[in-house]
Design a protein around this motif. Structure first.
Motif: not given
Length: 160
Positions: A69-76
């Motif tokens: 979830g953290v990675h997803k938010r960073l990517k977005e």
């Protein structure tokens, strides 16, 4: 009315040290030696003054999100991240630089943004379906791939 997310401000004097943000994100990536890492780390903690910064694992613990979830938010581009990959001299080719640890960077996320995200999730849980909030905070298996944090392919050209 939705309020703006409180991203940390990046002062101009630190932009050269922390590197450029990947397109469409707030993920600042750079490479350098251990001496440059010190300057980078000092700059990141100056930018995050007061509350400091945490790793993606620390961010997931604080927000109750998963690391994906953290990675997803960073990517977005919905979370700021600072990445630093350490270079070293090649053992095989004199004068050539290589990346330590396969280029896996040290990553910091502003603690203030983690607090804001956690608060946002708690606030949303009062009004929205908990399953949609959980799916955002959980990410997916493909979000676990952290290769987006690696330096760009042309990192050698950007060495100082």
């Amino acid at each position: 009315m939705k309020k703006a997310f409180p991203f940390v401000d990046i002062p101009d004097q630190y932009k050269e040290i922390i590197g450029e943000a990947a397109p469409g994100t707030r993920l600042y990536k750079t490479v350098g030696d251990r001496q440059q890492f010190r300057a980078w780390s000092d700059a990141v903690f100056e930018i995050c003054a007061g509350e400091g910064a945490v790793s993606p694992g620390g961010a997931s613990l604080y927000t109750y999100a998963t690391r994906a979830g953290v990675h997803k938010r960073l990517k977005e581009g919905r979370l700021t991240g600072f990445c630093f990959s350490i270079t070293t001299d090649s053992k095989l080719i004199k004068g050539r630089k290589t990346l330590e640890e396969g280029g896996r960077p040290y990553v910091y996320i502003p603690y203030s943004e983690c607090k804001a995200w956690a608060s946002e999730l708690e606030e949303r849980s009062k009004f929205e379906d908990i399953d949609s909030i959980k799916s955002e905070a959980a990410g997916s298996k493909k979000d676990l791939d952290d290769s987006f944090m690696l330096p760009s392919k042309d990192w050698r050209k950007k060495l100082k």
